[in-house]
Scaffold this motif. Structure first.
Motif, PDB file in Angstrom:
ATOM      1  N   PHE A  21      19.799  -8.559 -27.732  1.00  0.00           N
ATOM      2  CA  PHE A  21      18.530  -7.908 -28.034  1.00  0.00           C
ATOM      3  C   PHE A  21      17.627  -8.872 -28.792  1.00  0.00           C
ATOM      4  CE2 PHE A  21      20.198  -3.806 -26.877  1.00  0.00           C
ATOM      5  CZ  PHE A  21      21.548  -3.903 -27.160  1.00  0.00           C
ATOM      6  N   TRP A  22      16.362  -8.828 -28.457  1.00  0.00           N
ATOM      7  CA  TRP A  22      15.369  -9.617 -29.170  1.00  0.00           C
ATOM      8  C   TRP A  22      14.413  -8.686 -29.905  1.00  0.00           C
ATOM      9  CZ3 TRP A  22      15.592 -14.693 -30.001  1.00  0.00           C
ATOM     10  CH2 TRP A  22      16.388 -15.474 -29.155  1.00  0.00           C
ATOM     11  N   TYR A  23      14.254  -8.974 -31.216  1.00  0.00           N
ATOM     12  CA  TYR A  23      13.377  -8.172 -32.055  1.00  0.00           C
ATOM     13  C   TYR A  23      12.269  -9.054 -32.628  1.00  0.00           C
ATOM     14  CZ  TYR A  23      17.072  -4.592 -32.362  1.00  0.00           C
ATOM     15  OH  TYR A  23      18.017  -3.627 -32.093  1.00  0.00           O
ATOM     16  N   ARG A  24      11.220  -8.392 -33.076  1.00  0.00           N
ATOM     17  CA  ARG A  24      10.149  -9.068 -33.788  1.00  0.00           C
ATOM     18  C   ARG A  24       9.867  -8.284 -35.064  1.00  0.00           C
ATOM     19  NH1 ARG A  24       4.319  -9.581 -31.001  1.00  0.00           N
ATOM     20  NH2 ARG A  24       4.191  -7.357 -31.491  1.00  0.00           N
ATOM     21  N   GLN A  25       9.627  -9.024 -36.120  1.00  0.00           N
ATOM     22  CA  GLN A  25       9.190  -8.382 -37.353  1.00  0.00           C
ATOM     23  C   GLN A  25       7.930  -9.067 -37.823  1.00  0.00           C
ATOM     24  OE1 GLN A  25      11.748  -8.540 -40.836  1.00  0.00           O
ATOM     25  NE2 GLN A  25      11.001  -6.544 -41.505  1.00  0.00           N
ATOM     26  N   GLN A  26       6.818  -8.402 -37.643  1.00  0.00           N
ATOM     27  CA  GLN A  26       5.551  -8.944 -38.110  1.00  0.00           C
ATOM     28  C   GLN A  26       5.457  -8.761 -39.620  1.00  0.00           C
ATOM     29  OE1 GLN A  26       3.329  -6.675 -35.040  1.00  0.00           O
ATOM     30  NE2 GLN A  26       2.427  -8.644 -34.518  1.00  0.00           N
ATOM     31  N   PRO A  27       4.626  -9.581 -40.247  1.00  0.00           N
ATOM     32  CA  PRO A  27       4.561  -9.548 -41.718  1.00  0.00           C
ATOM     33  C   PRO A  27       4.326  -8.146 -42.275  1.00  0.00           C
ATOM     34  CG  PRO A  27       3.337 -11.418 -40.857  1.00  0.00           C
ATOM     35  CD  PRO A  27       3.754 -10.614 -39.670  1.00  0.00           C
ATOM     36  N   GLY A  28       5.200  -7.738 -43.154  1.00  0.00           N
ATOM     37  CA  GLY A  28       5.053  -6.451 -43.819  1.00  0.00           C
ATOM     38  C   GLY A  28       5.403  -5.247 -42.985  1.00  0.00           C
ATOM     39  N   GLN A  29       5.946  -5.479 -41.802  1.00  0.00           N
ATOM     40  CA  GLN A  29       6.244  -4.345 -40.921  1.00  0.00           C
ATOM     41  C   GLN A  29       7.733  -4.263 -40.620  1.00  0.00           C
ATOM     42  OE1 GLN A  29       3.671  -3.918 -37.525  1.00  0.00           O
ATOM     43  NE2 GLN A  29       1.962  -4.927 -38.558  1.00  0.00           N
ATOM     44  N   SER A  30       8.111  -3.174 -39.985  1.00  0.00           N
ATOM     45  CA  SER A  30       9.504  -2.980 -39.627  1.00  0.00           C
ATOM     46  C   SER A  30       9.844  -3.741 -38.354  1.00  0.00           C
ATOM     47  CB  SER A  30       9.766  -1.489 -39.467  1.00  0.00           C
ATOM     48  OG  SER A  30      11.144  -1.235 -39.339  1.00  0.00           O
ATOM     49  N   LEU A  31      11.101  -3.676 -37.990  1.00  0.00           N
ATOM     50  CA  LEU A  31      11.539  -4.351 -36.767  1.00  0.00           C
ATOM     51  C   LEU A  31      11.022  -3.633 -35.532  1.00  0.00           C
ATOM     52  CD1 LEU A  31      15.296  -4.988 -37.539  1.00  0.00           C
ATOM     53  CD2 LEU A  31      13.465  -6.665 -37.541  1.00  0.00           C
ATOM     54  N   THR A  32      10.695  -4.419 -34.516  1.00  0.00           N
ATOM     55  CA  THR A  32      10.314  -3.870 -33.219  1.00  0.00           C
ATOM     56  C   THR A  32      11.150  -4.540 -32.147  1.00  0.00           C
ATOM     57  OG1 THR A  32       8.034  -3.548 -33.983  1.00  0.00           O
ATOM     58  CG2 THR A  32       8.417  -3.497 -31.601  1.00  0.00           C
ATOM     59  N   LEU A  33      11.765  -3.744 -31.311  1.00  0.00           N
ATOM     60  CA  LEU A  33      12.541  -4.307 -30.218  1.00  0.00           C
ATOM     61  C   LEU A  33      11.605  -4.823 -29.141  1.00  0.00           C
ATOM     62  CD1 LEU A  33      15.361  -4.782 -28.958  1.00  0.00           C
ATOM     63  CD2 LEU A  33      15.146  -2.522 -27.905  1.00  0.00           C
ATOM     64  N   ILE A  34      11.796  -6.079 -28.750  1.00  0.00           N
ATOM     65  CA  ILE A  34      10.978  -6.669 -27.694  1.00  0.00           C
ATOM     66  C   ILE A  34      11.611  -6.376 -26.337  1.00  0.00           C
ATOM     67  CG2 ILE A  34      10.126  -8.818 -26.702  1.00  0.00           C
ATOM     68  CD1 ILE A  34      10.183 -10.001 -29.560  1.00  0.00           C
ATOM     69  N   ALA A  35      12.892  -6.734 -26.213  1.00  0.00           N
ATOM     70  CA  ALA A  35      13.542  -6.601 -24.919  1.00  0.00           C
ATOM     71  C   ALA A  35      15.046  -6.680 -25.081  1.00  0.00           C
ATOM     72  CB  ALA A  35      13.069  -7.688 -23.966  1.00  0.00           C
ATOM     73  N   THR A  36      15.723  -6.234 -24.048  1.00  0.00           N
ATOM     74  CA  THR A  36      17.172  -6.336 -23.944  1.00  0.00           C
ATOM     75  C   THR A  36      17.489  -7.328 -22.844  1.00  0.00           C
ATOM     76  OG1 THR A  36      17.380  -4.030 -24.587  1.00  0.00           O
ATOM     77  CG2 THR A  36      19.300  -5.067 -23.560  1.00  0.00           C
ATOM     78  N   ALA A  37      18.309  -8.301 -23.170  1.00  0.00           N
ATOM     79  CA  ALA A  37      18.645  -9.360 -22.210  1.00  0.00           C
ATOM     80  C   ALA A  37      20.039  -9.116 -21.658  1.00  0.00           C
ATOM     81  CB  ALA A  37      18.580 -10.717 -22.896  1.00  0.00           C
ATOM     82  N   ASN A  38      20.105  -8.875 -20.363  1.00  0.00           N
ATOM     83  CA  ASN A  38      21.373  -8.630 -19.688  1.00  0.00           C
ATOM     84  C   ASN A  38      21.762  -9.871 -18.904  1.00  0.00           C
ATOM     85  OD1 ASN A  38      21.406  -5.672 -20.296  1.00  0.00           O
ATOM     86  ND2 ASN A  38      19.577  -5.740 -19.044  1.00  0.00           N
ATOM     87  N   GLN A  39      23.012 -10.229 -18.984  1.00  0.00           N
ATOM     88  CA  GLN A  39      23.461 -11.396 -18.247  1.00  0.00           C
ATOM     89  C   GLN A  39      23.443 -11.103 -16.755  1.00  0.00           C
ATOM     90  OE1 GLN A  39      26.588 -12.235 -16.524  1.00  0.00           O
ATOM     91  NE2 GLN A  39      25.814 -14.293 -16.181  1.00  0.00           N
ATOM     92  N   GLY A  40      22.794 -11.966 -16.001  1.00  0.00           N
ATOM     93  CA  GLY A  40      22.788 -11.826 -14.557  1.00  0.00           C
ATOM     94  C   GLY A  40      21.721 -10.914 -13.991  1.00  0.00           C
ATOM     95  N   SER A  41      20.844 -10.412 -14.837  1.00  0.00           N
ATOM     96  CA  SER A  41      19.777  -9.551 -14.328  1.00  0.00           C
ATOM     97  C   SER A  41      18.521  -9.754 -15.171  1.00  0.00           C
ATOM     98  CB  SER A  41      20.198  -8.078 -14.346  1.00  0.00           C
ATOM     99  OG  SER A  41      20.406  -7.636 -15.663  1.00  0.00           O
ATOM    100  N   GLU A  42      17.445  -9.155 -14.722  1.00  0.00           N
ATOM    101  CA  GLU A  42      16.183  -9.268 -15.442  1.00  0.00           C
ATOM    102  C   GLU A  42      16.275  -8.557 -16.790  1.00  0.00           C
ATOM    103  OE1 GLU A  42      13.775 -11.403 -12.724  1.00  0.00           O
ATOM    104  OE2 GLU A  42      13.118 -10.519 -14.604  1.00  0.00           O
ATOM    105  N   ALA A  43      15.584  -9.111 -17.761  1.00  0.00           N
ATOM    106  CA  ALA A  43      15.536  -8.447 -19.069  1.00  0.00           C
ATOM    107  C   ALA A  43      14.742  -7.155 -18.966  1.00  0.00           C
ATOM    108  CB  ALA A  43      14.904  -9.377 -20.090  1.00  0.00           C
ATOM    109  N   THR A  44      15.065  -6.227 -19.832  1.00  0.00           N
ATOM    110  CA  THR A  44      14.354  -4.954 -19.896  1.00  0.00           C
ATOM    111  C   THR A  44      13.433  -4.966 -21.104  1.00  0.00           C
ATOM    112  OG1 THR A  44      16.279  -3.851 -18.943  1.00  0.00           O
ATOM    113  CG2 THR A  44      14.618  -2.455 -19.991  1.00  0.00           C
ATOM    114  N   TYR A  45      12.133  -4.796 -20.845  1.00  0.00           N
ATOM    115  CA  TYR A  45      11.137  -4.916 -21.903  1.00  0.00           C
ATOM    116  C   TYR A  45      10.708  -3.547 -22.425  1.00  0.00           C
ATOM    117  CZ  TYR A  45      10.781  -9.848 -20.842  1.00  0.00           C
ATOM    118  OH  TYR A  45      11.073 -11.175 -20.683  1.00  0.00           O
ATOM    119  N   GLU A  46      10.473  -3.509 -23.722  1.00  0.00           N
ATOM    120  CA  GLU A  46       9.964  -2.288 -24.345  1.00  0.00           C
ATOM    121  C   GLU A  46       8.457  -2.170 -24.115  1.00  0.00           C
ATOM    122  OE1 GLU A  46      12.100   0.002 -25.952  1.00  0.00           O
ATOM    123  OE2 GLU A  46      13.438  -1.327 -24.837  1.00  0.00           O
TER     124      GLU A  46
END
Lengths: 111, 115
Positions: free
Chosen positions: B33-58
């Motif tokens: 899983f890839w997350y982003r945390q912008q300054p002063g904010q909570s975590l946001t999930l960007i996408a889920t990376a599955n081996q062998g297939s396309e990533a799933t984006y939020e």
């Protein structure tokens, strides 16, 4: 729209106090609720809750989930200055996808 | 437990450039899983990376802006493309251990500043 609400947003206590942090949620296809402690950069995983009424404990921390009322609490007993952090609550809507994070509760424990 | 490393740990980049962040795990995991945390904010999930297939984006994240690779079960990359100052964030990769579903581990994070 899925959402997670945490309260309070900030809290200041003294060492030895007991604190209760709240997390309520609205999410479709609920799978699990997660608690994290974030001190600097990367959050530390605390608990994952999937079933109502079953308390999870780790030292002075404990947490419980109420799936009927859609909330969870995180308790910290005998707080220490090292407990000072932001505590994040997140809900997983489906396995491996669609995590929704709350805004966090900033806890400050004074000596 | 899982040990996760990220590279780079921090970077300062110019507007319009791209940065690729690497995430290495010492265990084989199905999803990363890839997350982003912008300054002063909570975590946001960007996408889920599955081996062998396309990533799933939020919602709000697209492949053209955040292309992800997942060539094997222990490695993933996230690219932040055509960067703007709004992309200044901490980027974190994360896994659930394959055998022990109930524990999530985070990498140390990559602190990105876009000028």
């Amino acid at each position: 729209e899925d959402k997670v609400v945490q309260s309070p947003l900030s809290l200041v206590v003294h060492e030895g106090d007991t604190v209760t942090l709240n997390c309520s949620y609205e999410v479709t296809n609920f799978r699990s609720l997660l608690w994290y402690k974030q001190e600097k950069k990367a959050p530390t995983f605390l608990f994952m809750l999937t079933s109502s009424g079953i308390e999870k404990k780790s030292g002075r921390l404990s947490s419980i989930l109420d799936k009927k009322e859609l909330f969870s609490i995180l308790n910290i007993t005998a707080t220490q200055t090292g407990d000072s952090a932001v505590y994040l609550c997140a809900v997983e809507a489906a396995y491996g996808q669609n995590f929704v994070f709350g805004p966090g509760t900033r806890l400050s424990v004074l000596p | 437990s899982a040990v996760i490393s990220q590279k780079p740990s921090r970077d300062i980049c110019q507007r319009g450039t791209s940065l690729t962040i690497q995430c290495q795990v010492d265990s084989q995991v199905t999803m990363m899983f890839w997350y982003r945390q912008q300054p002063g904010q909570s975590l946001t999930l960007i996408a889920t990376a599955n081996q062998g297939s396309e990533a799933t984006y939020e919602s709000g994240f697209v492949i053209d802006k955040f292309p992800i690779s997942r060539p094997n079960l222990t490695f993933s990359t996230l690219t932040v493309s055509n960067m703007s100052p709004e992309d200044s964030s901490i980027y974190l990769c994360s896994v659930f251990l394959r055998e022990y579903r109930e524990t999530q581990y985070f990498g140390p994070g990559t602190r990105l500043l876009v000028l």
